[in-house]
Every structure is written in C-alpha cells, then in structure tokens.
Motif scaffolding. Structure first.
Motif, mmCIF file in Angstrom:
data_model
loop_
_atom_site.group_PDB
_atom_site.id
_atom_site.type_symbol
_atom_site.label_atom_id
_atom_site.label_comp_id
_atom_site.label_asym_id
_atom_site.label_seq_id
_atom_site.Cartn_x
_atom_site.Cartn_y
_atom_site.Cartn_z
ATOM 1 N N LEU A 1 88.562 -26.005 98.040
ATOM 2 C CA LEU A 1 87.435 -26.929 98.450
ATOM 3 C C LEU A 1 86.203 -26.320 98.335
ATOM 4 C CD1 LEU A 1 88.781 -28.843 101.474
ATOM 5 C CD2 LEU A 1 88.833 -29.687 98.899
ATOM 6 N N LEU A 2 85.010 -26.888 97.732
ATOM 7 C CA LEU A 2 83.998 -26.370 97.511
ATOM 8 C C LEU A 2 82.649 -27.622 97.717
ATOM 9 C CD1 LEU A 2 83.130 -27.478 94.363
ATOM 10 C CD2 LEU A 2 84.669 -25.272 93.837
ATOM 11 N N LEU A 3 81.522 -27.075 97.833
ATOM 12 C CA LEU A 3 80.395 -28.156 97.677
ATOM 13 C C LEU A 3 80.019 -28.278 96.175
ATOM 14 C CD1 LEU A 3 78.114 -26.943 100.595
ATOM 15 C CD2 LEU A 3 80.041 -28.531 100.487
ATOM 16 N N ARG A 4 80.238 -29.488 95.805
ATOM 17 C CA ARG A 4 80.099 -29.518 94.292
ATOM 18 C C ARG A 4 78.772 -28.975 93.685
ATOM 19 N NH1 ARG A 4 79.329 -36.422 93.685
ATOM 20 N NH2 ARG A 4 77.240 -36.395 94.915
ATOM 21 N N THR A 5 78.706 -28.461 92.523
ATOM 22 C CA THR A 5 77.616 -27.654 92.008
ATOM 23 C C THR A 5 76.881 -28.762 91.261
ATOM 24 O OG1 THR A 5 78.953 -26.792 90.369
ATOM 25 C CG2 THR A 5 78.612 -25.601 92.314
ATOM 26 N N HIS A 6 77.430 -29.914 90.586
ATOM 27 C CA HIS A 6 76.836 -30.953 89.885
ATOM 28 C C HIS A 6 77.851 -32.243 90.039
ATOM 29 C CE1 HIS A 6 79.703 -29.111 86.533
ATOM 30 N NE2 HIS A 6 80.464 -29.388 87.510
ATOM 31 N N THR A 7 77.058 -33.038 89.650
ATOM 32 C CA THR A 7 77.682 -34.727 89.542
ATOM 33 C C THR A 7 78.735 -34.823 88.432
ATOM 34 O OG1 THR A 7 75.562 -35.339 88.774
ATOM 35 C CG2 THR A 7 75.668 -35.809 90.824
ATOM 36 N N SER A 8 78.953 -33.696 87.711
ATOM 37 C CA SER A 8 79.880 -33.987 86.633
ATOM 38 C C SER A 8 81.293 -34.323 87.047
ATOM 39 C CB SER A 8 79.777 -32.861 85.448
ATOM 40 O OG SER A 8 78.521 -32.496 85.016
ATOM 41 N N PRO A 9 81.553 -33.780 88.158
ATOM 42 C CA PRO A 9 83.095 -34.046 88.588
ATOM 43 C C PRO A 9 83.437 -35.574 88.700
ATOM 44 C CG PRO A 9 81.947 -32.861 90.502
ATOM 45 C CD PRO A 9 81.044 -32.708 89.035
ATOM 46 N N VAL A 10 82.329 -36.176 88.893
ATOM 47 C CA VAL A 10 82.459 -37.631 89.121
ATOM 48 C C VAL A 10 82.728 -38.512 87.604
ATOM 49 C CG1 VAL A 10 81.329 -40.021 90.006
ATOM 50 C CG2 VAL A 10 80.702 -37.819 91.052
ATOM 51 N N PHE B 1 70.179 -30.269 96.418
ATOM 52 C CA PHE B 1 69.184 -31.061 95.513
ATOM 53 C C PHE B 1 70.001 -31.940 94.933
ATOM 54 C CE2 PHE B 1 70.412 -29.361 91.355
ATOM 55 C CZ PHE B 1 71.181 -28.028 91.687
ATOM 56 N N HIS B 2 69.279 -33.083 94.209
ATOM 57 C CA HIS B 2 69.945 -34.273 93.592
ATOM 58 C C HIS B 2 69.955 -34.376 92.033
ATOM 59 C CE1 HIS B 2 68.219 -34.836 97.466
ATOM 60 N NE2 HIS B 2 69.089 -35.826 97.842
ATOM 61 N N GLN B 3 71.175 -34.972 91.779
ATOM 62 C CA GLN B 3 70.985 -35.126 90.106
ATOM 63 C C GLN B 3 71.409 -36.471 89.888
ATOM 64 O OE1 GLN B 3 74.194 -32.458 88.751
ATOM 65 N NE2 GLN B 3 72.741 -30.892 88.383
ATOM 66 N N ILE B 4 71.043 -36.644 88.699
ATOM 67 C CA ILE B 4 71.563 -38.225 88.181
ATOM 68 C C ILE B 4 72.315 -38.045 86.850
ATOM 69 C CG2 ILE B 4 70.779 -40.341 87.121
ATOM 70 C CD1 ILE B 4 67.898 -39.512 88.710
ATOM 71 N N GLU B 5 73.587 -38.265 86.931
ATOM 72 C CA GLU B 5 74.428 -38.022 85.790
ATOM 73 C C GLU B 5 74.690 -39.223 84.989
ATOM 74 O OE1 GLU B 5 76.313 -34.821 86.005
ATOM 75 O OE2 GLU B 5 77.815 -35.248 84.210
ATOM 76 N N GLY B 6 74.946 -39.067 83.591
ATOM 77 C CA GLY B 6 75.345 -40.408 82.938
ATOM 78 C C GLY B 6 76.634 -40.057 82.116
ATOM 79 N N LEU B 7 77.297 -41.083 81.843
ATOM 80 C CA LEU B 7 78.570 -40.942 80.882
ATOM 81 C C LEU B 7 78.552 -42.366 80.224
ATOM 82 C CD1 LEU B 7 81.099 -39.169 80.141
ATOM 83 C CD2 LEU B 7 82.203 -40.457 82.116
ATOM 84 N N GLU C 1 61.292 -29.457 80.108
ATOM 85 C CA GLU C 1 62.790 -29.427 80.001
ATOM 86 C C GLU C 1 63.348 -30.542 81.099
ATOM 87 O OE1 GLU C 1 65.231 -25.931 80.409
ATOM 88 O OE2 GLU C 1 66.801 -27.482 80.928
ATOM 89 N N ILE C 2 63.958 -31.660 80.749
ATOM 90 C CA ILE C 2 64.282 -32.410 81.939
ATOM 91 C C ILE C 2 65.569 -32.741 82.158
ATOM 92 C CG2 ILE C 2 64.570 -34.788 80.411
ATOM 93 C CD1 ILE C 2 61.678 -34.351 82.921
ATOM 94 N N LEU C 3 66.474 -32.395 81.011
ATOM 95 C CA LEU C 3 68.221 -32.553 81.406
ATOM 96 C C LEU C 3 68.822 -31.809 80.241
ATOM 97 C CD1 LEU C 3 69.007 -34.818 78.922
ATOM 98 C CD2 LEU C 3 68.154 -36.329 80.610
ATOM 99 N N GLY C 4 70.117 -31.696 80.912
ATOM 100 C CA GLY C 4 71.161 -31.098 79.992
ATOM 101 C C GLY C 4 72.245 -32.349 79.554
ATOM 102 N N CYS C 5 72.513 -32.129 78.329
ATOM 103 C CA CYS C 5 73.401 -33.146 77.879
ATOM 104 C C CYS C 5 74.300 -32.897 76.521
ATOM 105 C CB CYS C 5 72.361 -34.695 77.197
ATOM 106 S SG CYS C 5 71.347 -33.728 75.823
ATOM 107 N N GLY D 1 73.014 -34.831 82.429
ATOM 108 C CA GLY D 1 72.610 -34.578 83.832
ATOM 109 C C GLY D 1 71.243 -34.245 84.285
ATOM 110 N N MET D 2 70.473 -34.775 85.052
ATOM 111 C CA MET D 2 69.305 -34.238 85.160
ATOM 112 C C MET D 2 68.779 -34.031 86.613
ATOM 113 S SD MET D 2 67.178 -38.023 84.327
ATOM 114 C CE MET D 2 68.539 -39.001 83.507
#
Ligand code: PHE
Length: 373
Positions: free
Chosen positions: A189-198, A232-238, A311-315, A342-343
C-alpha cells in the motif's frame, strides 16, 4: 433532627410545649429546603400517610391520650396538621417562584441588540477549480469517476506500465505505508501519487467506449514550499473508443482550455514521456495573465516566466501495454485506442486566483479564504 416524643404529661402547658417544639422544627426544616428532591423528602417526612410526622402525632399524642385529655390533645393535633400542610404548600410555592424568576432572568432577550450574523461559507478555490473543470468535461459527455487515496503498488505503478524497478518510478516521490514488506510488491500500500490508477480501476468495471474525468487528492514526498505540497489535487481524464486519435486529444483539450480560461487562449503540445502513454506530451496554454506577450506593461510576466506559455498538463495516447491489463474487459489494444491527460488543480487555481503560495490553500486561514472564496 426532630423526632416526635411520646407524651406522659397531658397538661395544657406540656401540650403547648410539645407543639412549640414541633413547629420550630417545621419552620427550620421548611426554610432549609432547596430543590425538588429536598422538597419531596420534606413533604414525605411530614405528611406521608404512613409514618409521616402528622400521622405520628395523631398516634402518639391523640390516640394515646387518656380520655380526659383527648379534647385538648385533639384540638392541638388538628391545628398542627393544618400548619404542617400549610408549610409544605408554602415551601412548594417558594421553590416554584424561585425557579420561574430565575428562568425569566435567563430568558430575558434584549431585542435592541444587533442580531447574530452567521458567516456564509464559500467553496474552497481548489474545489471550485476542480468543479469548474469537471463541468467543462461533463458538457462534453464525460462522467466522473473516483478511486481510493490509499492505493496498491499494482494500480499506482504496475498496471500503468511501470515495471518493478523501472527507473520511471523515481519520477514519483512516493509515500509508502509502513509494514508492507511481507506482502508481494504489487499488493503493497502507498498513497497514490497521481489519479491515473483510477484509469485502470474504471476500465476494470466499465466496458468501452469510455469517457471519464477523475478529480481527487494525490500525495508525494515533497517538502512543502511555495509551489509544493505533500498533498495536492489532480484532474485526470480518459477517453477510450475505436479510432481515437491524437487529433481527438488535441481538439478536446484545446476546447476545454478555451472553455475554462477564455476563448482567446491558445494551446501548444510538446513531446514528453509517461510510462502509460505513447506518444506522450505536455500541453502549454498561452499565458492568460499577460496574453502570451511575456510582459505586463514594463514588468516581466512572472507566472509564465516571460515565455508567454504556461505548462498545464501531461497527456498522451493510452499505451497498448496498459490496455493489456484490462484486455479481458473489452480493451483489446488492436481494437480500441484512447487518450489520457492529467493536470494539477492547485496549480491552475494558483494561476487563476493570483495566489503566490500553494500553502495558503491548506492552512485554513479564514482571512485568505474570504479573499478568494
Ligand atoms: N499521471 C501523470 C502525472 O501525475 C499525468 C498524466 C496523466 C500524464 C495521464 C499522461 C496521461 O504526472
């Protein structure tokens, strides 16, 4: 405490003396009564049908009296009973008045005082930024997906194409939970480093086509400073479908930035790397502070460091290796394709509200929140 004596002498003076003793005990006990329980004790002690003092004088003073004294004794016993009753009633009355007077004091309202204003709350600027961005994508037909903040190595890394010991894991300063060493790596277990696991979690549950946004908290082992926070907070998209192209990615994100920042912003894509997208890019938006000129009047524009771009996001396009982990649920990489992005919501809020320190968002200082709320 007073007890009723047996009488041996029934002369008038002896009867009067006994009556006087009783009345003085009655007076002083009545005066000492405070509160409901004490009152009940007092009432029962004097008036209880069985063995109250009034009953006792009837037995000990009247019934026990010799014939020739009955009249005098009876007269006094009757007088005393009336006085006992009166004293008990008066005590109750005294208590009632006392309470209601006290109550009135407490309830007294000064209607000329100004009323109490309850301060209105406001949406936190980071939450508001996330909600606004999410609604931009909702309008494009995306739904919202969420996942846990405590994540397994499998979802945070392995299924996103970070193999064990892959150097890309060093890009993430991960906060691991203690005591996980006995578990297999993928279960730790870890604290998620990004929202990508979702991304993976949602693709396990829902078949393609898929369009989702994922707002949420993420954690990295960064010491706090003006631009870093361990939370901090991220907004991910897929988006996954047949024939999704990099053109869809560019068009969607360009539209979203114009809807969010204003129709005059421009976007630009630069090559980048993420293990879970191929090809990968960073998206820049033209600086909405200086309008892309890099200057504000005679001053250099600080938010874009005079470059005119932020720079606003990675994609990128979802890496086929990622689809392999959910192939069974309809994500055959030969049949579907997709893009992801993800931003950082805090960074966007910082730019939008002109805040110079990310820490201000999380210190809960009402003076700050009143300014930007
Ligand atoms: N998860 C990446 C990060 O935290 C951002 C990203 C998301 C990049 C989706 C590409 C696709 O930096």
């Amino acid at each position: 405490m007073y007890t009723v004596p047996k009488l041996t002498d029934y002369s008038l003076s002896a009867l009067d003396a006994a009556a006087r003793d009783l009345l003085s005990a009655l007076d002083s006990e009545a005066a000492g009564v405070n509160g409901e329980n004490e009152y009940k004790f007092f009432r029962d002690r004097w008036m209880a049908r069985k063995d109250g003092i009034a009953t006792q004088i009837n037995e000990l003073w009247l019934k026990a009296a010799p014939k020739e004294a009955k009249r005098d004794a009876g007269q006094r016993v009757n007088e005393l009973k009336t006085k006992i009753e009166a004293a008990v009633d008066a005590t109750l009355e005294r208590l009632r008045n006392g309470t209601s007077a006290g109550r009135l004091d407490a309830e007294c309202i000064d209607i000329t005082l100004p009323g109490i204003r309850r301060p209105l709350g406001a949406e936190h600027p980071v939450i508001r930024t996330m909600n606004e961005m999410v609604s931009v994508f909702r309008n494009l037909g995306y739904s919202v997906s969420e996942g846990p903040e405590i994540e397994t190595d499998y979802y945070n890394f392995e299924s996103l194409n970070f193999p064990p010991n892959h150097p890309a894991r060093d890009m993430q300063d991960t906060l691991f939970l203690a005591g996980q060493e006995k578990k297999a790596l993928r279960d730790r277990l870890l604290l998620r480093t990004h929202t990508s696991p979702v991304q993976i979690r949602t693709m396990e549950k829902l078949k393609p086509p898929l369009r989702i946004v994922i707002p949420g908290k993420v954690y990295r082992n960064d010491p706090p400073d003006a631009s870093h926070s361990p939370m901090f907070h991220q907004i991910e998209g897929l988006a996954v479908d047949t024939n999704i192209t990099f053109g869809d990615l560019k068009g969607t994100l360009d539209h979203a930035m114009k809807a969010f920042f204003g129709s005059s912003v421009k976007t630009q894509f630069r090559p980048s790397f993420f293990p879970f997208t191929e090809p990968s890019a960073e998206m820049m938006v033209s600086c909405f502070i200086c309008g892309g000129s890099g200057r504000r009047g005679s001053e250099p524009c600080r938010p874009c460091k005079t470059t005119g771009w932020i720079e606003i996001l990675g994609c990128g396009m979802v890496d086929p290796n990622v689809f392999e982990f959910v192939r069974e649920n309809g994500y055959d990489p030969a049949k579907v394709s997709g893009f992801a992005f993800g931003m950082g919501a805090d960074r966007i809020a910082i730019l939008k509200y002109g805040v110079d320190d990310i820490q201000l968002f999380f210190q809960g200082d009402v003076r700050f929140l009143q300014q930007v709320g």
